[in-house]
Design an enzyme around this catalytic site. Structure first.
Site, PDB file in Angstrom:
ATOM      1  N   HIS A  73       0.837  -1.204   0.000  1.00 26.23           N
ATOM      2  CA  HIS A  73       0.000   0.000   0.000  1.00 26.23           C
ATOM      3  C   HIS A  73       0.870   1.252   0.000  1.00 26.23           C
ATOM      4  CE1 HIS A  73      -3.898  -1.951   1.749  1.00 26.23           C
ATOM      5  NE2 HIS A  73      -3.461  -2.529   0.642  1.00 26.23           N
ATOM      6  N   TYR A 201      -9.490   4.939   7.636  1.00 20.98           N
ATOM      7  CA  TYR A 201      -9.695   5.245   9.057  1.00 20.98           C
ATOM      8  C   TYR A 201     -10.762   6.330   9.132  1.00 20.98           C
ATOM      9  CZ  TYR A 201      -5.087   3.081   9.977  1.00 20.98           C
ATOM     10  OH  TYR A 201      -4.029   2.217  10.064  1.00 20.98           O
ATOM     11  N   PRO A 293      -3.786   0.098  18.941  1.00 15.88           N
ATOM     12  CA  PRO A 293      -3.529  -0.394  17.580  1.00 15.88           C
ATOM     13  C   PRO A 293      -3.706   0.642  16.469  1.00 15.88           C
ATOM     14  CG  PRO A 293      -5.593  -1.303  18.438  1.00 15.88           C
ATOM     15  CD  PRO A 293      -4.943  -0.565  19.559  1.00 15.88           C
ATOM     16  N   LYS A 297       1.502  -0.128  15.194  1.00 12.24           N
ATOM     17  CA  LYS A 297       2.934  -0.158  15.526  1.00 12.24           C
ATOM     18  C   LYS A 297       3.384  -1.363  16.358  1.00 12.24           C
ATOM     19  CE  LYS A 297       4.190   3.611  13.545  1.00 12.24           C
ATOM     20  NZ  LYS A 297       4.545   3.343  12.180  1.00 12.24           N
ATOM     21  N   TYR A 384       3.728   7.017  10.229  1.00  9.87           N
ATOM     22  CA  TYR A 384       2.933   5.821   9.923  1.00  9.87           C
ATOM     23  C   TYR A 384       3.798   4.792   9.193  1.00  9.87           C
ATOM     24  CZ  TYR A 384      -1.215   3.196   8.354  1.00  9.87           C
ATOM     25  OH  TYR A 384      -2.170   2.228   8.129  1.00  9.87           O
TER      26      TYR A 384
HETATM   27  P1  FAD Z   1       2.837 -11.768  21.799  1.00 16.96           P
HETATM   28  O1  FAD Z   1       2.353 -11.873  20.385  1.00 16.96           O
HETATM   29  O2  FAD Z   1       1.863 -11.407  22.849  1.00 16.96           O
HETATM   30  O3  FAD Z   1       3.542 -13.144  22.167  1.00 16.96           O
HETATM   31  C1  FAD Z   1       3.919 -13.472  23.496  1.00 16.96           C
HETATM   32  C2  FAD Z   1       3.883 -14.971  23.670  1.00 16.96           C
HETATM   33  O4  FAD Z   1       4.349 -15.290  24.984  1.00 16.96           O
HETATM   34  C3  FAD Z   1       2.476 -15.545  23.545  1.00 16.96           C
HETATM   35  O5  FAD Z   1       2.466 -16.581  22.596  1.00 16.96           O
HETATM   36  C4  FAD Z   1       2.154 -16.025  24.952  1.00 16.96           C
HETATM   37  O6  FAD Z   1       1.317 -17.174  24.965  1.00 16.96           O
HETATM   38  C5  FAD Z   1       3.540 -16.330  25.518  1.00 16.96           C
HETATM   39  N1  FAD Z   1       3.596 -16.273  26.992  1.00 16.96           N
HETATM   40  C6  FAD Z   1       2.994 -15.389  27.822  1.00 16.96           C
HETATM   41  N2  FAD Z   1       3.285 -15.663  29.108  1.00 16.96           N
HETATM   42  C7  FAD Z   1       4.103 -16.742  29.105  1.00 16.96           C
HETATM   43  C8  FAD Z   1       4.742 -17.490  30.126  1.00 16.96           C
HETATM   44  N3  FAD Z   1       4.594 -17.175  31.432  1.00 16.96           N
HETATM   45  N4  FAD Z   1       5.504 -18.536  29.777  1.00 16.96           N
HETATM   46  C9  FAD Z   1       5.668 -18.870  28.455  1.00 16.96           C
HETATM   47  N5  FAD Z   1       5.080 -18.201  27.442  1.00 16.96           N
HETATM   48  C10 FAD Z   1       4.309 -17.139  27.751  1.00 16.96           C
HETATM   49  N6  FAD Z   1       0.717  -4.456  15.501  1.00 16.96           N
HETATM   50  C11 FAD Z   1       1.178  -3.965  14.306  1.00 16.96           C
HETATM   51  O7  FAD Z   1       2.391  -3.757  14.178  1.00 16.96           O
HETATM   52  N7  FAD Z   1       0.359  -3.714  13.231  1.00 16.96           N
HETATM   53  C12 FAD Z   1      -0.999  -3.906  13.338  1.00 16.96           C
HETATM   54  O8  FAD Z   1      -1.712  -3.728  12.333  1.00 16.96           O
HETATM   55  C13 FAD Z   1      -1.531  -4.357  14.611  1.00 16.96           C
HETATM   56  N8  FAD Z   1      -2.851  -4.572  14.774  1.00 16.96           N
HETATM   57  C14 FAD Z   1      -3.299  -5.072  15.970  1.00 16.96           C
HETATM   58  C15 FAD Z   1      -4.665  -5.249  16.095  1.00 16.96           C
HETATM   59  C16 FAD Z   1      -5.158  -5.747  17.303  1.00 16.96           C
HETATM   60  C17 FAD Z   1      -6.649  -5.883  17.450  1.00 16.96           C
HETATM   61  C18 FAD Z   1      -4.271  -6.130  18.369  1.00 16.96           C
HETATM   62  C19 FAD Z   1      -4.794  -6.732  19.659  1.00 16.96           C
HETATM   63  C20 FAD Z   1      -2.905  -5.965  18.223  1.00 16.96           C
HETATM   64  C21 FAD Z   1      -2.423  -5.427  17.037  1.00 16.96           C
HETATM   65  N9  FAD Z   1      -1.051  -5.221  16.873  1.00 16.96           N
HETATM   66  C22 FAD Z   1      -0.608  -4.666  15.686  1.00 16.96           C
HETATM   67  C23 FAD Z   1      -0.109  -5.547  17.945  1.00 16.96           C
HETATM   68  C24 FAD Z   1       0.642  -6.886  17.740  1.00 16.96           C
HETATM   69  O9  FAD Z   1      -0.279  -7.927  17.513  1.00 16.96           O
HETATM   70  C25 FAD Z   1       1.528  -7.202  18.967  1.00 16.96           C
HETATM   71  O10 FAD Z   1       2.310  -6.058  19.226  1.00 16.96           O
HETATM   72  C26 FAD Z   1       2.457  -8.416  18.723  1.00 16.96           C
HETATM   73  O11 FAD Z   1       1.718  -9.610  18.823  1.00 16.96           O
HETATM   74  C27 FAD Z   1       3.592  -8.456  19.776  1.00 16.96           C
HETATM   75  O12 FAD Z   1       4.346  -9.635  19.619  1.00 16.96           O
HETATM   76  P2  FAD Z   1       5.132 -10.286  20.844  1.00 16.96           P
HETATM   77  O13 FAD Z   1       5.809 -11.488  20.298  1.00 16.96           O
HETATM   78  O14 FAD Z   1       5.922  -9.236  21.533  1.00 16.96           O
HETATM   79  O15 FAD Z   1       4.014 -10.687  21.896  1.00 16.96           O
HETATM   80  C1  PHB Z   2      -5.261  -4.593  10.929  1.00 18.69           C
HETATM   81  O1  PHB Z   2      -5.314  -4.876   9.719  1.00 18.69           O
HETATM   82  O2  PHB Z   2      -5.554  -5.412  11.826  1.00 18.69           O
HETATM   83  C2  PHB Z   2      -4.877  -3.212  11.320  1.00 18.69           C
HETATM   84  C3  PHB Z   2      -4.383  -2.349  10.362  1.00 18.69           C
HETATM   85  C4  PHB Z   2      -4.040  -1.060  10.717  1.00 18.69           C
HETATM   86  C5  PHB Z   2      -4.205  -0.649  12.030  1.00 18.69           C
HETATM   87  C6  PHB Z   2      -4.673  -1.521  12.999  1.00 18.69           C
HETATM   88  C7  PHB Z   2      -5.034  -2.824  12.629  1.00 18.69           C
HETATM   89  O3  PHB Z   2      -3.902   0.634  12.355  1.00 18.69           O
END
Ligand code: FAD
Ligand code: PHB
Length: 402
Positions: A73, A201, A293, A297, A384
């Protein structure tokens, strides 16, 4: 007692990407994950990747399907007060973003780690981190009923916001900064063609809405909802009606509704824990910070932390010392705070905050300014699409030298 170089807590995107990059550079790790592989892979979350994240995934040799299937995009749209303003990312920031679901990244990483002989243990319970400030930290846990003790050089806390890693740091050496927003996002995934070829948005008096996507045939849509609402309160029909009501009429009329595949509510919060290192424990991703979200980021920050961390570990194991490890927290936090600020600003601009009429007037005035000012639109585009960080000038340089 089992021994490895780096114990990684959590097999989300941060943990698996770190393990993969370390393995490609000859550094051993064991990843401990509380859930099953299927559970972690099925979580519907992020969808939008900055180019820096794409580049790191390619470097980690998990970019093949991503490069083939992603949607590139060059811009996105902001709708308010019957107007639609496009932010031209390519023209204003010289960058594009990619749509590729976190579920797909997780799947690609899982496959790569298995094919490469990486060590990921799922369904691990009771993880305890010990002796973080000594030279030989240890992790104890229970893996499928058996007690496991791992001795290592470093522990990477990649276990998300609710994980054990951050909580293992004594409260007098860590400082938490937090803002909880008074609303959440109701998200729906559906096999219907996306509303538009780019993300839309919307700031509407009824509340925020976002039309995103996962592919040319799968859409991901969100509406702002109250914190006390439950998914069961939202039938598919209610969701589609509400989304249509918040989109500009010319978009609402071409919105294609369909049965939801997934529906969930996420609260919105800004959170940072400082510093991101305590002794031999290094936090990365959601374990150290959460962004609302709106700015997309979260996953991008997790990848950025991993980039800084794996380079620091390569330097250490290559005999280069601990300079980068010592700088890890400071370097990671610099990007984190920029993303925090942007995500807070974008959230504040686009959501409905109570009934105070002046708040919306301020928002509409700012959005109107964005449509008039290339400079203001460029600021949005740069943030962004993802900032590039130049070294901070030293005091001497900043003042033109001695
Ligand atoms: P997580 O994905 O949370 O992984 C952590 C892992 O640790 C999990 O699998 C968990 O089960 C495990 N864990 C927890 N506790 C323990 C324990 N005690 N022992 C062993 N394992 C454990 N980000 C973007 O960049 N772009 C987007 O468009 C975007 N959209 C989003 C939309 C929504 C609705 C949401 C909720 C989030 C969005 N995010 C987005 C954020 C993104 O999904 C998270 O920032 C990302 O998953 C972070 O990755 P992580 O590996 O740090 O943590
Ligand atoms: C998504 O596709 O889940 C998404 C995209 C952009 C955002 C947040 C979520 O700012």
């Amino acid at each position: 007692m089992t021994r490895t170089q780096v114990t990684i807590i959590g097999a989300g995107p941060a943990g698996l990407l770190l393990s993969q990059l370390l393995r490609l550079n000859g550094i051993d790790s064991i990843v401990l994950e509380r859930r099953t592989r299927e559970y972690v892979e099925a979580r519907i979350r992020a969808g939008l990747l900055e180019q820096g994240t794409v580049d790191l995934l390619i470097e980690a040799r998990v970019g093949e399907r991503l490069e083939r299937e992603r949607l590139v995009h060059d811009g996105f749209e902001m709708a308010f007060d019957g107007l639609v303003h496009r932010i031209d990312l390519k023209g204003l920031a010289g960058k594009s973003v990619s749509i590729y679901g976190q579920t797909e990244i997780q799947h690609d990483l899982d496959d790569a780690v298995v094919v490469g002989g990486g060590d990921v243990r799922y369904e691990v319970l009771d993880v305890v981190l010990n002796e973080l400030t000594g030279n030989r930290p240890r992790v104890t846990c229970t893996h499928r009923g058996k007690r496991l003790e791992i001795e290592c050089d470093f522990i990477a806390g990649c276990d998300g916001y609710h994980g054990v890693s951050r909580q293992s740091i004594p409260s007098d050496v860590i400082r938490n900064y937090e803002r909880v927003y008074p609303f959440g996002w109701l998200g729906v995934l559906a096999d219907v063609p996306p509303l538009s070829h780019e993300l839309v948005y919307a700031n509407h008096p009824r509340g925020f809405a976002l039309c995103s996507m996962r592919s040319a045939t799968r859409s991901r849509y969100y509406v702002q909802c109250a914190l006390d609402e439950r998914v069961e309160d939202w039938s598919d029909d209610r969701f589609w009606d509400e989304l249509a009501a918040r989109m500009p009429p010319q978009y609402a009329q071409r919105l294609v509704a369909g049965p939801s595949i997934e529906k969930s509510i996420a609260p919105l919060r800004s959170f940072v824990a400082e510093p991101m290192r305590h002794g031999r424990l290094l936090l990365a991703g959601d374990a150290a910070h959460i962004v609302p979200p709106t700015g997309a980021k979260g996953l991008n920050l997790a990848a950025a932390d991993v980039r800084v961390l794996y380079q620091a570990l390569i330097e250490y194991y290559g005999g280069g010392g601990t300079t980068l490890l010592d700088e890890y927290s400071g370097r990671a936090l610099r990007r984190v705070w920029q993303a925090m600020r942007f995500s807070w600003w974008f959230t504040s601009l686009m959501h409905r905050f109570g009934d105070d009429p002046i708040s919306r007037k301020f928002q509409v005035a700012e959005l109107d300014y964005l449509t008039q000012s290339a400079a203001a639109s460029q600021t949005v585009a740069e943030n962004y699409a993802g900032l590039d960080f130049k070294p901070v000038p030293t005091a001497a340089c900043a003042h033109g030298g001695p």
